[in-house]
Scaffold this motif. Structure first.
Motif, PDB file in Angstrom:
ATOM      1  N   GLU A 180       0.838  -1.197   0.000  1.00 60.03           N
ATOM      2  CA  GLU A 180       0.000   0.000   0.000  1.00 60.03           C
ATOM      3  C   GLU A 180       0.883   1.262   0.000  1.00 60.03           C
ATOM      4  OE1 GLU A 180      -3.220   0.837  -0.079  1.00 60.03           O
ATOM      5  OE2 GLU A 180      -2.736   2.942   0.335  1.00 60.03           O
ATOM      6  N   GLY A 181       0.623   2.144  -0.939  1.00 61.54           N
ATOM      7  CA  GLY A 181       1.371   3.415  -0.959  1.00 61.54           C
ATOM      8  C   GLY A 181       2.617   3.384  -1.824  1.00 61.54           C
ATOM      9  N   LYS A 193      -8.328  -3.468   5.340  1.00 57.82           N
ATOM     10  CA  LYS A 193      -8.327  -2.031   5.038  1.00 57.82           C
ATOM     11  C   LYS A 193      -7.776  -1.234   6.207  1.00 57.82           C
ATOM     12  CE  LYS A 193     -11.620  -1.367   1.352  1.00 57.82           C
ATOM     13  NZ  LYS A 193     -13.017  -1.238   1.001  1.00 57.82           N
ATOM     14  N   ARG A 194      -8.088  -1.675   7.421  1.00 53.86           N
ATOM     15  CA  ARG A 194      -7.570  -0.965   8.605  1.00 53.86           C
ATOM     16  C   ARG A 194      -6.040  -0.988   8.612  1.00 53.86           C
ATOM     17  NH1 ARG A 194     -11.945  -2.789  11.328  1.00 53.86           N
ATOM     18  NH2 ARG A 194     -10.915  -4.681  12.062  1.00 53.86           N
ATOM     19  N   TYR A 238      -0.750   1.794   7.512  1.00 52.57           N
ATOM     20  CA  TYR A 238       0.489   1.962   6.741  1.00 52.57           C
ATOM     21  C   TYR A 238       0.463   3.291   5.978  1.00 52.57           C
ATOM     22  CZ  TYR A 238       1.910  -2.910   7.567  1.00 52.57           C
ATOM     23  OH  TYR A 238       2.307  -4.081   8.140  1.00 52.57           O
ATOM     24  N   ALA A 239      -0.698   3.618   5.410  1.00 59.19           N
ATOM     25  CA  ALA A 239      -0.809   4.861   4.628  1.00 59.19           C
ATOM     26  C   ALA A 239      -0.549   6.071   5.525  1.00 59.19           C
ATOM     27  CB  ALA A 239      -2.187   4.952   3.984  1.00 59.19           C
ATOM     28  N   ARG A 240      -1.068   6.009   6.763  1.00 63.95           N
ATOM     29  CA  ARG A 240      -0.842   7.123   7.713  1.00 63.95           C
ATOM     30  C   ARG A 240       0.641   7.272   8.021  1.00 63.95           C
ATOM     31  NH1 ARG A 240      -5.500   5.545  10.116  1.00 63.95           N
ATOM     32  NH2 ARG A 240      -4.432   4.238  11.637  1.00 63.95           N
ATOM     33  N   SER A 273       5.728  10.400   7.309  1.00 61.40           N
ATOM     34  CA  SER A 273       7.204  10.326   7.233  1.00 61.40           C
ATOM     35  C   SER A 273       7.770  10.635   5.853  1.00 61.40           C
ATOM     36  CB  SER A 273       7.660   8.928   7.651  1.00 61.40           C
ATOM     37  OG  SER A 273       7.110   7.954   6.777  1.00 61.40           O
ATOM     38  N   GLN A 274       6.907  10.770   4.836  1.00 59.52           N
ATOM     39  CA  GLN A 274       7.445  10.962   3.485  1.00 59.52           C
ATOM     40  C   GLN A 274       6.992  12.294   2.880  1.00 59.52           C
ATOM     41  OE1 GLN A 274       6.538   7.503   1.090  1.00 59.52           O
ATOM     42  NE2 GLN A 274       7.800   6.174   2.359  1.00 59.52           N
TER      43      GLN A 274
END
Ligand SMILES: Cc1cc2nc3c(=O)[nH]c(=O)nc-3n(C[C@H](O)[C@H](O)[C@H](O)COP(=O)(O)OP(=O)(O)OC[C@H]3O[C@@H](n4cnc5c(N)ncnc54)[C@H](O)[C@@H]3O)c2cc1C
Length: 340
Positions: free
Chosen positions: A159-160, A236-237, A242-244, A249-250
């Motif tokens: 993800e991401g 999804k949670r 991970y997306a948060r 951080s990026q």
């Protein structure tokens, strides 16, 4: 221009080597026009062909020039026909995924650039035995989304990552403790000789951001095995978490992801930060203040500016710590040694 005392320890995988080794040149501009004209009768109308196709917008870093010839093959037969024509014309072939791990040089790419962006390469098909057949052109975002919908656990770490399945296989992309090849059972590829083959994971040589077999072949797709079956909401949670983490951080500006490989046991980002390089800038290329292992494009950066910044970062880190940083990001169609 080359620095005289430049470090030489660049490893073998930096160049997206041409998958069809030709002479690297077609003589003069007329040569490219003739080569381009020769392709049209060989493929179906669904295959897109373009001469001097600008590549910057096809990458996440958004720098660089054009492909002398660019194609989006619509079928395996068309892909094979393009490969045959390139071999006959001694034209180098390069594969572009979503362009999220590479820098296109300002002068562009001397060769035939192939992108598997046609819908034919974006398949996602659960096989009823807990596995998924994924096309090389499938975006990792869509792989994650469709896996979550189907209740398949194991792809959340992707993800991401703004790449495609093909690029993730070639780079053995990894995040959050997971690696692409953790979920691979077999890979279908097109060899240099134009033959379609299926390789089991055990037959492949895979390492940190590296897959040897795909340096000289085009991934067409892969059979993936998720870890387990679970409910969509739970998957999804995890993806949201991970997306948060990425979000915090990026950097948001255009980039090609982490620029340098982490030296064994060391975070490249931390080393760059400790050398005081956050915010270092050449033109519009900048070492991100958010994450020091990201080089970001603050607007109108050129590939030359990115390369000059990378040269400075490596030189400073080497001078202060003795560590020679190795780019993870690839220089499309070239070797880093040619420019650093
Ligand atoms: C914001 C951001 C975050 C990122 N985070 C991560 C991360 O967490 N982890 C990580 O590993 N990477 C990360 N990346 C880097 C990048 O997204 C991954 O390496 C991704 O897997 C590259 O896929 P791509 O399709 O964009 O490949 P490209 O960048 O287009 O190509 C990379 C290489 O793969 C080759 N290639 C592409 N498709 C094929 C194919 N079908 N067959 C054979 N070779 C092929 C290309 O020739 C090239 O050599 C990040 C990038 C960005 C911009």
């Amino acid at each position: 221009m080359r620095a005289t005392a430049r470090p030489r320890q660049l490893d073998r995988e930096e160049r997206p080597r041409p998958v069809v080794e030709g002479s690297g040149r077609v003589a003069g501009p007329l040569g490219w026009d003739d080569f381009f004209a020769s392709l049209k009768p060989l493929v179906t109308p669904a295959t897109k062909l373009e001469r001097e196709a600008s590549l910057a917008a096809k990458t996440t870093m958004r720098v660089g020039g054009a492909a002398r010839v660019y194609a989006e093959p619509a079928s395996i037969a068309d892909l094979q026909a393009l490969g045959r024509a390139a071999r006959a014309g001694q034209v180098d072939v390069f594969v572009l995924g979503r362009g999220s791990n590479l820098i296109v040089p300002d002068e562009g790419v001397e060769g035939l650039v192939l992108a598997l962006t046609h819908a034919t390469w974006a398949g996602f098909a659960p096989d009823g035995e807990g596995r998924v057949q994924a096309g090389a052109g499938l975006r990792l975002k869509n792989l994650c989304g469709q896996a979550a919908k189907a209740g398949l656990v194991g792809f959340e770490f992707l993800e991401g990552i703004p790449g495609s399945v093909g690029g993730a296989l070639r780079m053995n992309a990894g995040a959050m403790g997971g690696w692409m090849f953790d979920v691979v059972e077999e890979v279908q590829l097109l060899t240099l000789a134009g033959e379609v083959r299926t390789l089991a994971k055990a037959e492949m040589h895979v390492d940190y951001r590296h897959c040897a077999e795909l340096q000289e072949a085009i991934a067409l797709g892969a059979l993936l095995r998720p870890a387990a079956q679970a409910d969509t909401d739970g998957i999804k949670r995890q993806m949201d978490a991970y997306a948060r983490k990425r979000h915090e951080s990026q950097p948001r500006e255009p980039s090609a992801g982490c620029f340098f490989k982490n030296p064994p046991g060391i975070s490249a980002g931390r080393v760059i930060d400790e050398c005081g390089l956050k915010g270092e800038r050449v033109g519009d290329a900048e070492v991100s203040a958010t994450h020091a292992n990201f080089v970001v494009n603050r607007g109108q950066a050129t590939a030359a500016e990115v390369i000059e910044l990378v040269r400075r970062v490596r030189a400073r880190v080497r001078q202060v710590t003795g560590i020679v940083l190795v780019p993870e990001v690839l220089l499309f169609g070239k070797k880093w040694e040619e420019v650093l």
